[in-house]
Design a protein around this motif. Structure first.
Motif, PDB file in Angstrom:
ATOM      1  N   GLY A   1     -23.250 -50.796 -24.600  1.00 58.81           N
ATOM      2  CA  GLY A   1     -22.620 -51.974 -23.889  1.00 58.81           C
ATOM      3  C   GLY A   1     -21.518 -51.570 -23.030  1.00 58.81           C
ATOM      4  N   ILE A   2     -21.418 -50.595 -22.314  1.00 53.89           N
ATOM      5  CA  ILE A   2     -20.604 -50.106 -21.375  1.00 53.89           C
ATOM      6  C   ILE A   2     -21.083 -50.394 -19.854  1.00 53.89           C
ATOM      7  CG2 ILE A   2     -18.816 -48.496 -20.580  1.00 53.89           C
ATOM      8  CD1 ILE A   2     -18.610 -47.529 -23.474  1.00 53.89           C
ATOM      9  N   ARG A   3     -20.618 -50.751 -18.927  1.00 55.09           N
ATOM     10  CA  ARG A   3     -21.099 -50.794 -17.664  1.00 55.09           C
ATOM     11  C   ARG A   3     -20.617 -49.680 -16.952  1.00 55.09           C
ATOM     12  NH1 ARG A   3     -23.155 -56.298 -16.277  1.00 55.09           N
ATOM     13  NH2 ARG A   3     -22.457 -57.672 -17.842  1.00 55.09           N
ATOM     14  N   VAL A   4     -21.073 -49.039 -15.845  1.00 53.51           N
ATOM     15  CA  VAL A   4     -20.836 -48.046 -14.987  1.00 53.51           C
ATOM     16  C   VAL A   4     -20.420 -48.265 -13.636  1.00 53.51           C
ATOM     17  CG1 VAL A   4     -21.309 -45.699 -14.305  1.00 53.51           C
ATOM     18  CG2 VAL A   4     -22.032 -46.398 -16.681  1.00 53.51           C
ATOM     19  N   ILE A   5     -19.494 -47.806 -13.159  1.00 53.35           N
ATOM     20  CA  ILE A   5     -18.869 -48.144 -11.599  1.00 53.35           C
ATOM     21  C   ILE A   5     -18.687 -46.813 -11.124  1.00 53.35           C
ATOM     22  CG2 ILE A   5     -17.086 -49.076 -10.154  1.00 53.35           C
ATOM     23  CD1 ILE A   5     -16.898 -51.223 -12.256  1.00 53.35           C
ATOM     24  N   VAL A   6     -19.229 -46.450 -10.148  1.00 54.62           N
ATOM     25  CA  VAL A   6     -19.033 -45.227  -9.544  1.00 54.62           C
ATOM     26  C   VAL A   6     -18.170 -45.367  -8.144  1.00 54.62           C
ATOM     27  CG1 VAL A   6     -21.143 -44.322 -10.234  1.00 54.62           C
ATOM     28  CG2 VAL A   6     -20.984 -45.337  -8.038  1.00 54.62           C
ATOM     29  N   ASP A   7     -17.581 -44.243  -8.050  1.00 58.00           N
ATOM     30  CA  ASP A   7     -16.444 -44.298  -6.722  1.00 58.00           C
ATOM     31  C   ASP A   7     -17.418 -44.138  -5.431  1.00 58.00           C
ATOM     32  OD1 ASP A   7     -13.890 -44.060  -5.493  1.00 58.00           O
ATOM     33  OD2 ASP A   7     -13.135 -42.981  -7.031  1.00 58.00           O
ATOM     34  N   LEU A   8     -16.925 -44.852  -4.392  1.00 59.44           N
ATOM     35  CA  LEU A   8     -17.414 -44.683  -3.049  1.00 59.44           C
ATOM     36  C   LEU A   8     -16.506 -44.300  -2.079  1.00 59.44           C
ATOM     37  CD1 LEU A   8     -20.305 -44.706  -1.319  1.00 59.44           C
ATOM     38  CD2 LEU A   8     -19.717 -47.121  -1.024  1.00 59.44           C
ATOM     39  N   VAL A   9     -16.589 -43.343  -1.073  1.00 61.06           N
ATOM     40  CA  VAL A   9     -15.480 -42.758  -0.151  1.00 61.06           C
ATOM     41  C   VAL A   9     -16.058 -42.812   1.252  1.00 61.06           C
ATOM     42  CG1 VAL A   9     -14.380 -40.806   0.131  1.00 61.06           C
ATOM     43  CG2 VAL A   9     -15.120 -40.995  -2.165  1.00 61.06           C
ATOM     44  N   PRO A  10     -15.992 -43.994   1.921  1.00 68.08           N
ATOM     45  CA  PRO A  10     -16.520 -44.365   2.898  1.00 68.08           C
ATOM     46  C   PRO A  10     -15.581 -44.087   4.305  1.00 68.08           C
ATOM     47  CG  PRO A  10     -15.959 -46.439   2.053  1.00 68.08           C
ATOM     48  CD  PRO A  10     -15.534 -45.344   1.161  1.00 68.08           C
ATOM     49  N   ASN A  11     -14.208 -43.870   3.939  1.00 71.23           N
ATOM     50  CA  ASN A  11     -13.354 -43.774   5.239  1.00 71.23           C
ATOM     51  C   ASN A  11     -13.702 -42.333   5.861  1.00 71.23           C
ATOM     52  OD1 ASN A  11     -10.809 -44.266   6.793  1.00 71.23           O
ATOM     53  ND2 ASN A  11     -10.441 -42.234   6.193  1.00 71.23           N
ATOM     54  N   HIS A  12     -14.004 -41.312   5.227  1.00 68.13           N
ATOM     55  CA  HIS A  12     -14.160 -39.998   5.771  1.00 68.13           C
ATOM     56  C   HIS A  12     -15.259 -39.187   4.846  1.00 68.13           C
ATOM     57  CE1 HIS A  12     -10.890 -40.322   2.565  1.00 68.13           C
ATOM     58  NE2 HIS A  12     -11.535 -39.352   2.260  1.00 68.13           N
ATOM     59  N   SER A  13     -15.746 -38.292   5.363  1.00 69.34           N
ATOM     60  CA  SER A  13     -16.642 -37.176   4.487  1.00 69.34           C
ATOM     61  C   SER A  13     -15.819 -35.894   4.424  1.00 69.34           C
ATOM     62  CB  SER A  13     -18.122 -37.133   5.245  1.00 69.34           C
ATOM     63  OG  SER A  13     -17.777 -36.287   6.385  1.00 69.34           O
ATOM     64  N   SER A  14     -16.660 -34.961   3.900  1.00 70.62           N
ATOM     65  CA  SER A  14     -16.138 -33.316   3.816  1.00 70.62           C
ATOM     66  C   SER A  14     -16.530 -32.861   5.138  1.00 70.62           C
ATOM     67  CB  SER A  14     -16.863 -32.741   2.930  1.00 70.62           C
ATOM     68  OG  SER A  14     -16.736 -31.442   2.972  1.00 70.62           O
ATOM     69  N   SER A  15     -15.877 -31.966   5.747  1.00 75.29           N
ATOM     70  CA  SER A  15     -15.949 -31.513   7.033  1.00 75.29           C
ATOM     71  C   SER A  15     -17.275 -30.429   6.675  1.00 75.29           C
ATOM     72  CB  SER A  15     -14.811 -30.303   7.548  1.00 75.29           C
ATOM     73  OG  SER A  15     -14.430 -29.537   6.211  1.00 75.29           O
ATOM     74  N   ASP A  16     -17.720 -30.360   5.310  1.00 72.65           N
ATOM     75  CA  ASP A  16     -18.851 -29.628   4.976  1.00 72.65           C
ATOM     76  C   ASP A  16     -20.022 -30.341   5.099  1.00 72.65           C
ATOM     77  OD1 ASP A  16     -17.097 -27.459   4.736  1.00 72.65           O
ATOM     78  OD2 ASP A  16     -17.902 -27.072   2.735  1.00 72.65           O
ATOM     79  N   HIS A  17     -19.787 -31.838   5.341  1.00 76.92           N
ATOM     80  CA  HIS A  17     -21.272 -32.615   5.280  1.00 76.92           C
ATOM     81  C   HIS A  17     -21.956 -32.280   6.557  1.00 76.92           C
ATOM     82  CE1 HIS A  17     -23.635 -36.198   5.137  1.00 76.92           C
ATOM     83  NE2 HIS A  17     -22.975 -36.724   3.960  1.00 76.92           N
ATOM     84  N   PRO A  18     -23.398 -32.269   6.217  1.00 76.71           N
ATOM     85  CA  PRO A  18     -24.159 -31.860   7.469  1.00 76.71           C
ATOM     86  C   PRO A  18     -24.136 -32.882   8.688  1.00 76.71           C
ATOM     87  CG  PRO A  18     -25.522 -31.791   5.366  1.00 76.71           C
ATOM     88  CD  PRO A  18     -24.160 -32.333   5.018  1.00 76.71           C
ATOM     89  N   TRP A  19     -23.594 -34.171   8.413  1.00 78.54           N
ATOM     90  CA  TRP A  19     -23.365 -34.990   9.699  1.00 78.54           C
ATOM     91  C   TRP A  19     -22.198 -34.401  10.578  1.00 78.54           C
ATOM     92  CZ3 TRP A  19     -22.901 -40.098   6.211  1.00 78.54           C
ATOM     93  CH2 TRP A  19     -24.117 -40.279   5.686  1.00 78.54           C
ATOM     94  N   PHE A  20     -21.201 -33.974   9.568  1.00 78.92           N
ATOM     95  CA  PHE A  20     -20.117 -33.276  10.633  1.00 78.92           C
ATOM     96  C   PHE A  20     -20.542 -32.110  11.184  1.00 78.92           C
ATOM     97  CE2 PHE A  20     -15.917 -31.333  11.195  1.00 78.92           C
ATOM     98  CZ  PHE A  20     -15.177 -32.380  12.125  1.00 78.92           C
ATOM     99  N   GLN A  21     -20.868 -31.242  10.598  1.00 76.95           N
ATOM    100  CA  GLN A  21     -21.536 -29.830  10.989  1.00 76.95           C
ATOM    101  C   GLN A  21     -22.293 -30.074  12.334  1.00 76.95           C
ATOM    102  OE1 GLN A  21     -20.491 -26.608  10.104  1.00 76.95           O
ATOM    103  NE2 GLN A  21     -19.012 -28.022   9.026  1.00 76.95           N
ATOM    104  N   ALA A  22     -23.385 -31.285  12.393  1.00 81.84           N
ATOM    105  CA  ALA A  22     -24.054 -31.640  13.483  1.00 81.84           C
ATOM    106  C   ALA A  22     -23.035 -31.931  14.786  1.00 81.84           C
ATOM    107  CB  ALA A  22     -25.014 -32.475  13.282  1.00 81.84           C
ATOM    108  N   ALA A  23     -22.159 -32.688  14.125  1.00 78.93           N
ATOM    109  CA  ALA A  23     -21.163 -33.301  15.353  1.00 78.93           C
ATOM    110  C   ALA A  23     -20.445 -31.984  16.015  1.00 78.93           C
ATOM    111  CB  ALA A  23     -20.308 -34.030  14.607  1.00 78.93           C
ATOM    112  N   LEU A  24     -20.094 -31.014  14.987  1.00 81.37           N
ATOM    113  CA  LEU A  24     -19.258 -29.795  15.754  1.00 81.37           C
ATOM    114  C   LEU A  24     -20.282 -28.966  16.817  1.00 81.37           C
ATOM    115  CD1 LEU A  24     -17.650 -28.186  12.710  1.00 81.37           C
ATOM    116  CD2 LEU A  24     -16.666 -29.665  14.554  1.00 81.37           C
ATOM    117  N   ALA A  25     -21.565 -28.697  16.191  1.00 82.10           N
ATOM    118  CA  ALA A  25     -22.586 -28.272  17.026  1.00 82.10           C
ATOM    119  C   ALA A  25     -23.169 -28.977  18.231  1.00 82.10           C
ATOM    120  CB  ALA A  25     -23.865 -27.861  16.149  1.00 82.10           C
ATOM    121  N   ALA A  26     -23.234 -30.021  18.324  1.00 81.42           N
ATOM    122  CA  ALA A  26     -23.701 -30.974  19.356  1.00 81.42           C
ATOM    123  C   ALA A  26     -22.817 -30.964  20.500  1.00 81.42           C
ATOM    124  CB  ALA A  26     -23.955 -32.523  18.985  1.00 81.42           C
ATOM    125  N   GLY A  27     -21.372 -31.059  20.465  1.00 83.61           N
ATOM    126  CA  GLY A  27     -20.490 -30.831  21.521  1.00 83.61           C
ATOM    127  C   GLY A  27     -20.114 -32.255  21.894  1.00 83.61           C
TER     128      GLY A  27
END
Length: 555
Positions: free
Chosen positions: A93-119
């Motif tokens: 009978g316990i509901r589950v809420i998860v955290d969401l972190v939308p302001n920023h990602s890790s610099s390890d995230h593939p999206w940011f790594q792609a941004a570094l590589a793309a220029g």
């Protein structure tokens, strides 16, 4: 039926996964550990749990630096472990809420790594906030913004040819680059993230930095005021709350953020079961916080004005009145809270005699450290007051045991980026994140099967362990159980506040339905009115209410 939704009255228990329960003995809490302890939370009497981030992450900011929004970090287990946890919780009978972190990602995230590589100038870089620097050779940051964790909010990258390149914005650590939420691609990725977890069955999201994401056009310079919390709130310096809106920094509380939540609300409303969005929005005054919970936006917003109010009756009466008026004006409940993973635990904070800015933390050299007994007494009284108020409430793991802030952490053990980015000037938040005690005589006080603990636990944890408080009349654990049971039985969360006079300036006194609530914030005892005592946060002597004590009476 509108007005009867579960989240309007829920008591939601925050779990900080790395510090709650460790199933495998590696010193780090995990999802299997949480699953094993869910019956204890059912017995406590809560309605839902909120899990701080368990996503794939390099853990440079304890998981608030996400490298994959749709997977579980091996540190905590697997997606399969999450599914077991959620099924178990729902069966109890316990509901589950998860955290969401939308302001920023890790610099390890593939999206940011792609941004570094793309220029510079690439589509990939447009997913984050990259800018050219100022100065003759771009050697100066694009503006003067400061990081919440201290230091500059910009870091310069090195291009593939080893020459200095653009700068990227990180309102938090340099390993947490900010997304550009003006980019439609970013918005679409997070719609997918929401659906991934909603399809998996989660009951909602607590949204990290929900007042962030949108930045003012042109990213103008901004100098922070000398006082105030780093996340944009009042910082807990003033008794009571401000009724006048302050100018928002160009990176907090921009109007455009509300369009994001209207978009998200449409998605959540497509799913059955009243899925929710809860806002971490450090905004002043309360009337502005209420903008996050208008009918077509989020469902809850943490009442940080209440959290930051000192233990003084006039200030408490004022913040309760203003909260009920502000949230009531948009048809939302107030969402009360006293502690979380970012603030000094209220069993310590309410007895501090010095300034305590949000996010700075406390340590051995902090001025005005309290008497622990006074802190615990006030914390118990403050919780009893909060749980008698109408609306929803959040509890932070371990507060039901009366856990104080751990002040004497050795410097070498600290992990909060704030500690490192300020050169030890600010202690940061590690003191409220120490793994909690379950069994007095067990290794790591029952946190796990070994002595390992990612942050050192103080010796006093042995006296506060859950097994020593279980079934003991007057213990903090039993006080929480009683308060939560009476709260349900008396329908306090659905009630109202009718102020009572005649008890003196140091007493918060009101009627909620058939219950009289009196909280004595002063030093002198007061005489209780007639009626059966249903609950008292401390021992009563006859019909008098001691200082730093709250009582509930049958009207």
């Amino acid at each position: 039926m509108t007005g009867s939704e579960w989240w309007r009255t829920a008591v939601i228990y925050q779990i900080y996964p790395r510090s709650f329960a460790d199933a495998n003995g590696d010193g780090m809490g995990d999802l299997a550990g949480i699953t094993g302890r869910l019956p204890d939370l059912q017995e406590l009497g809560i309605d839902a749990i909120w899990l701080s981030p368990m996503y794939t992450s390099p853990q440079r900011d304890a998981g608030y630096d996400v490298a994959d929004y749709c997977d579980v970090d091996p540190l905590f287990g697997t997606l399969g472990d999450f599914d077991i946890l959620q099924r178990t919780a729902h069966s109890l009978g316990i509901r589950v809420i998860v955290d969401l972190v939308p302001n920023h990602s890790s610099s390890d995230h593939p999206w940011f790594q792609a941004a570094l590589a793309a220029g510079a100038g690439s589509e990939e870089r447009a997913h984050y906030i990259f800018r050219n620097g100022q100065g003759a050779a771009g050697e100066l940051p694009p503006n003067n913004w400061e990081s919440v964790f201290g230091g500059n909010a910009w870091t310069r990258v090195t291009d593939p040819d080893d020459t200095p390149g653009q700068w990227y914005l990180h309102l938090f650590d340099s390993t947490q680059p900010d997304f550009d939420w003006d980019n439609p691609w970013v918005r679409e990725q997070f719609r997918d993230v929401l659906r991934f977890w909603l399809d998996r069955g989660v009951d909602g999201f607590r949204v990290d930095v929900a007042h962030g994401m949108i930045k003012a056009v042109g990213l103008p310079d901004y100098t922070k005021p000398a006082v105030g919390g780093s996340m944009g709130g009042g910082g807990g310096l003033e008794p009571g709350i401000s009724s006048e809106p302050a100018d928002s920094p160009p990176y907090w509380a921009q109007d455009g953020v509300h369009d994001i939540y209207r978009d998200w609300r449409i998605i959540l409303d497509e799913y059955p079961g009243e899925r929710i969005l809860a806002a971490e929005a450090w905004v002043d005054p309360l009337a502005r916080v209420a903008e996050w919970v208008r009918p077509d936006e989020m469902h809850q917003a943490f009442n940080f004005a209440y959290l930051e109010t000192p233990w003084q009756a006039p200030a408490l009466r004022r913040v309760i009145d203003e909260s009920l008026a502000a949230f009531g004006a948009v048809g939302a409940p107030s969402t009360w809270v006293l502690s979380n993973h970012d603030v000094v635990r209220h069993a310590t904070r309410l007895a501090l005699s010095g300034d305590n800015l949000q996010g700075h933390g406390i340590g051995p050299n902090t001025v005005g450290l309290p008497d622990p007994a006074v802190g615990l007494r006030r914390a118990r009284a403050a919780t009893a007051l909060m749980l008698a108020l109408p609306g929803s409430s959040y509890l932070y793991q371990g507060e039901e045991l009366g856990l104080p802030e751990v002040v004497d952490l050795p410097d070498h053990a600290r992990e909060d980026p704030t500690w490192f980015r300020t050169g030890g000037e600010r202690y940061g938040r590690d003191g409220c994140r120490v793994p909690i005690p379950w069994q007095a005589e067990a290794p790591s006080y029952g946190f796990g099967p070994s002595e390992a603990s990612w942050l050192p636990q103080p010796a006093e944890w042995a006296h506060l362990a859950r097994d020593l408080q279980e079934g003991v009349p007057g213990s903090t654990l039993e006080l929480y159980k009683l308060a939560l049971r009476l709260r349900r039985e008396q329908s306090l969360a659905l009630g109202g506040v009718e102020w009572l006079d005649g008890f003196g300036d140091a007493v918060v006194a009101f009627r909620n339905g058939d219950v009289l609530v009196l909280a004595n914030t002063g030093a002198s005892p007061v005489v209780l009115p007639g009626g059966e005592v249903l609950l008292s946060s401390d021992t009563l002597t006859g019909r008098t209410l001691p200082g730093d004590t709250t009582a509930w009476l049958r009207a």
